[in-house]
Design a protein around this motif. Structure first.
Motif, PDB file in Angstrom:
ATOM      1  N   HIS A   8       0.558  -1.064  -0.012  1.00 31.96           N
ATOM      2  CA  HIS A   8       0.008   0.033  -0.145  1.00 31.96           C
ATOM      3  C   HIS A   8       0.800   1.328  -0.162  1.00 31.96           C
ATOM      4  CE1 HIS A   8      -3.101   3.035   0.878  1.00 31.96           C
ATOM      5  NE2 HIS A   8      -2.577   3.235   2.007  1.00 31.96           N
ATOM      6  N   CYS A   9       1.725   1.571   0.983  1.00 36.58           N
ATOM      7  CA  CYS A   9       2.417   2.456   1.066  1.00 36.58           C
ATOM      8  C   CYS A   9       3.834   2.578   0.747  1.00 36.58           C
ATOM      9  CB  CYS A   9       2.485   3.162   2.479  1.00 36.58           C
ATOM     10  SG  CYS A   9       3.456   2.266   3.640  1.00 36.58           S
ATOM     11  N   GLY A  10       4.573   1.556   0.554  1.00 34.90           N
ATOM     12  CA  GLY A  10       5.877   1.250  -0.228  1.00 34.90           C
ATOM     13  C   GLY A  10       6.845   1.268   1.070  1.00 34.90           C
ATOM     14  N   ASN A  11       6.583   1.458   2.303  1.00 40.86           N
ATOM     15  CA  ASN A  11       7.418   1.529   3.521  1.00 40.86           C
ATOM     16  C   ASN A  11       8.069   0.321   3.492  1.00 40.86           C
ATOM     17  OD1 ASN A  11       7.107   4.207   4.028  1.00 40.86           O
ATOM     18  ND2 ASN A  11       5.724   3.810   5.543  1.00 40.86           N
ATOM     19  N   GLU A  12       9.289   0.286   4.237  1.00 45.18           N
ATOM     20  CA  GLU A  12       9.872  -1.073   4.383  1.00 45.18           C
ATOM     21  C   GLU A  12       9.373  -2.152   5.154  1.00 45.18           C
ATOM     22  OE1 GLU A  12      13.859  -2.386   6.547  1.00 45.18           O
ATOM     23  OE2 GLU A  12      13.961  -0.415   5.759  1.00 45.18           O
TER      24      GLU A  12
END
Length: 800
Positions: A8-12
């Protein structure tokens, strides 16, 4: 330990925070919940537009409980009438097309939401909702839940405009402080001063320079780092990437030089570069704000409203002269320019301009009427409770109800150049670095950094906005008010000009009126005047001024039939006032004249014959347009009574089309477009709304009193009508200026990159040239737009 990005957000996503769901990995339950919400509501294509476009949602935890208070909500709402409310929210996370798409589909997640309009540059969403089905708090919580938390502050709704970002001022201040001190501490290195004292304190000065430069790199330059990172994540190669890369490379190289005692580094160049770039950003921001203010102010159209003075004397005044406490007369189809209180017994207000809902709302005496409502039916009186709000009317003017499909070619050119410029620039800089690294590594670094700095595409990005922004401001000074900058380019493409007749090429101010028929009693003349008092048709306004009776009475029934005339009942008598067809006359003898026919209680009385007076300069205007190659059309709802006169006055090539109903005008314009015509429609705005909306450029003529015409792209002061050909020439030259400035900007870059590739330009000189090129482009377009204004717009005559 494996690392992947959240779907969804691309965070690690690591082995410690990974949440598996539906074959996908998420970094937290919040992102997983948003994905579930979108999946349940068939909004999964949100993820097809861009990889990991969302933001991690935050917990509300009572954060928005203040939205339960009515007094706070009333300050936030821009419109609140019946079941419909409108609010504009600032949403910082808006950054790509996926954001726009999901926000504009918010109605699928909350059935109480009617419509969402996203202003991408301002990161603002205007939400229209049904307050019976949902609340502002529920909408805000939903936005927060899907990762689009709005920033709400009542300070944003003060009257004072927030023109300057304070954080930008702070960043510039820190960069300037660092730049000045780093330059001062670097003087011994510049002049190669070599003595015992310098050798003793050289390392101290270098480390001090490094410490002073840290806030510049991590704070002042942070907007470029963030923007570049977002561009890389979204695979959108923006102009911020080469800017940020140049800063980072200089910082790393300089730090390495100082730590390993290889040299003084480039901190002076880095701090100077950041300072100049931020200074350019401030200049750009202030200029954009100025142009935006000019455009908003000029959106006030030269349309008057009727003010009732002492003894009920009717006086037309400009709408921005309206003050609190004034009493206004609002006629049929006129727009309420301000919030007001209804004085008349009742009114039917159409708020479709604001809400999109066309069903009129019945109001009673004492009710509040909101700006943007349109009176339907008889004339009413209102008392003003607020002065005209620039921002509100501008938002109304920009409402999507009135937006037309316009060609955004100049933006596409700018975006295309910026999109390809970045990878090409990186390729050239890398090749230059590789080539020079074979000869000298230090020279290779100088070449690499100089290219990244000097080839900044800011000048390319500013060309079209500044040219068209200055053009729209100049045209506004000449009383030609454009809706937005895209209209300038649309005007440059026009090849067909269509004119309405009555009220457009003829003037409402002067005409000879003659009555033919059985005598009208003084009472009947008074009744006729009171009925036509509520109409804005040009012939109605002329006849109203012609009839001298002063008795003011309210009709018991009033209806305006577009293209036909008026049907009204007053003093128990029914009046039909208008075309021959309205009163049932089909005699061919009445065709060759412009007249208003009168029928009282089913009995034909007679007609008022109008001898039209054409606007000053109309013959010269048509001849000039004809010589310039424009196809000319007269499109009128009147009969062909003046066809013979028009054929003698106007060029032979002019096409005349009479007896056109409003819908037929629209179809006529559409047929011209299907034949390859790029059509400008010039009308008075009453029966021409459909044709104005259909045309590529719709221009509404304004005299003393007129109907607000949001379907139009521009409003032209009637006194400037004869200069329409000059305005068209100016728009063509404005587009030429854009092309010339593109060539100039590209020339700067080609020369600068070439000099850099030969290692003849230091990063310091490049840091000075970059903002200088931007300022020169702005100066060029400003000088050229003003030059063509003097050449095309004949200032000495237009300003009289």
């Amino acid at each position: 330990m494996g690392k992947k990005g959240c779907y969804h957000c691309g965070n690690e996503v690591t082995t410690f925070n990974r949440i598996d769901f539906d074959g996908k990995e998420f970094c937290c339950n919040g992102c997983k919940t948003v994905y579930e919400i979108f999946s349940e509501n068939d909004l999964n294509c949100y993820y097809d537009m861009q990889q990991s476009p969302g933001a991690t949602p935050e917990e509300a935890n009572g954060k928005y409980d203040f939205l339960d208070k009515t007094e706070i909500i009333s300050k936030l709402l821009e419109f609140d009438e019946g079941e419909t409310s409108i609010v504009s929210l600032y949403i910082p996370h808006i950054h790509c097309s996926s954001c726009i798409w999901i926000l504009e589909n918010l109605n699928k997640l909350n059935q109480g939401v009617y419509r969402v309009l996203v202003n991408f540059p301002e990161k603002k969403a205007t939400i229209t909702f049904n307050k019976q089905k949902t609340t502002l708090k529920e909408i805000v919580l939903l936005l927060n839940k899907i990762g689009y938390e709005p920033y709400i502050s009542l300070k944003n709704y003060d009257d004072k405009p927030q023109n300057v970002d304070r954080s930008l001022i702070y960043k510039i201040g820190i960069a300037f402080f660092a730049f000045g001190n780093v330059m001062m501490l670097s003087f011994p290195e510049y002049f190669n001063i070599d003595d015992v004292w310098m050798r003793q304190y050289k390392d101290f000065f270098r480390w001090l320079i490094l410490i002073i430069s840290l806030p510049v790199f991590f704070y002042s330059a942070s907007p470029y780092h963030i923007a570049a990172w977002k561009g890389i994540k979204s695979k959108n190669y923006t102009i911020d990437i080469p800017m940020a890369l140049g800063i980072i490379v200089m910082f790393i190289r300089s730090t390495v030089d100082i730590v390993f005692d290889l040299g003084p580094g480039f901190f002076d160049s880095m701090t100077m570069l950041v300072f100049f770039m931020l200074l350019g950003k401030l200049f750009q921001q202030r200029t954009y704000n100025f142009l935006s203010f000019e455009r908003d102010y000029k959106s006030y159209f030269p349309i008057a409203i009727t003010k009732l003075g002492s003894d009920n004397v009717e006086e037309p005044i400009q709408i921005y002269d309206v003050e609190k406490g004034d009493r206004l007369l609002i006629r049929n189809q006129e727009l309420l320019p301000v919030d007001s209180i209804l004085i008349s017994e009742s009114a039917f207000i159409d708020y479709s301009f604001v809400t999109g809902e066309a069903v009129p709302v019945e109001k009673k005496s004492g009710d509040k009427l909101f700006a943007g409502g349109k009176q339907v039916g008889d004339v009413i009186e209102v008392e003003v409770v607020n002065s005209v709000s620039q921002s509100y009317l501008t938002q109304l003017w920009s409402n999507d109800v009135f937006q037309k499909k316009v060609d955004m070619k100049y933006k596409t050119i700018t975006d295309t150049i910026s999109h390809y410029f970045t990878p090409v620039l990186l390729t050239i800089s890398i090749l230059g670095f590789v080539g020079w690294s074979i000869v000298d590594l230090n020279s290779a670094f100088n070449v690499f950094t100089a290219i990244l700095i000097v080839a900044c595409p800011c000048a390319l990005a500013l060309t079209a906005p500044f040219t068209l922004g200055n053009a729209i401001r100049i045209l506004g000074r000449k009383k030609f008010y454009l809706k937005n900058v895209t209209v300038v380019e649309q005007m440059a493409k026009v090849n067909t000009v269509v004119f309405d007749k009555t009220g457009t090429i003829t003037t409402n101010a002067t005409s000879t009126i003659q009555y033919v028929g059985s005598d009208l009693t003084r009472e009947e003349q008074s009744d006729i005047r009171n009925i036509i008092r509520g109409s804005n048709h040009p012939l109605s306004r002329k006849l109203y001024s012609f009839l001298k009776t002063k008795v003011i009475a309210k009709p018991e029934w009033f209806e305006e039939i577009p293209g036909l005339g008026l049907n009204g009942t007053i003093n128990s008598k029914n009046y039909l006032i208008g075309s021959p067809k309205l009163v049932g006359i089909h005699d061919d003898k009445v065709i060759n004249e412009t007249a208003v026919h009168i029928q009282v209680d089913g009995k034909y009385k007679g007609k008022f014959i109008f001898a039209n007076h054409y606007r000053e300069g109309v013959i010269d205007l048509f001849e000039s347009l004809d010589k310039s190659g424009y196809k000319l059309v007269i499109l009128s709802g009147d009969n062909d009574g003046e066809a013979v006169v028009l054929r003698e006055l106007l060029p032979e090539s002019t096409v005349l089309a009479f007896n056109q109903k409003p819908e037929e005008k629209l179809e006529y314009v559409k047929s011209l477009q299907e034949e390859g015509g790029n059509v400008m429609m010039v009308g008075d705005g009453l029966n021409d709304a459909g044709a104005l909306a259909q045309s590529n450029v719709g221009v509404s003529i304004s005299e003393n009193v007129n109907v607000f015409t949001p379907a139009s792209d521009a409003i032209l002061d009637a006194h400037m009508f004869s200069y329409l050909d000059n305005f068209l020439k100016y728009s063509i030259n404005s587009v030429k200026i854009i092309k010339l400035s593109y060539i100039l900007a590209l020339t700067y870059n080609v020369i600068g990159i070439t000099v850099c590739l030969f290692n003849k330009m230091s990063p310091l000189v490049a840091a000075i040239i970059m903002p200088a090129s931007t300022i020169s482009i702005i100066s060029f377009v400003t000088i050229m737009t003003n030059y063509f204004a003097r050449k095309n717009l004949n200032e000495d005559h237009i300003n009289r």
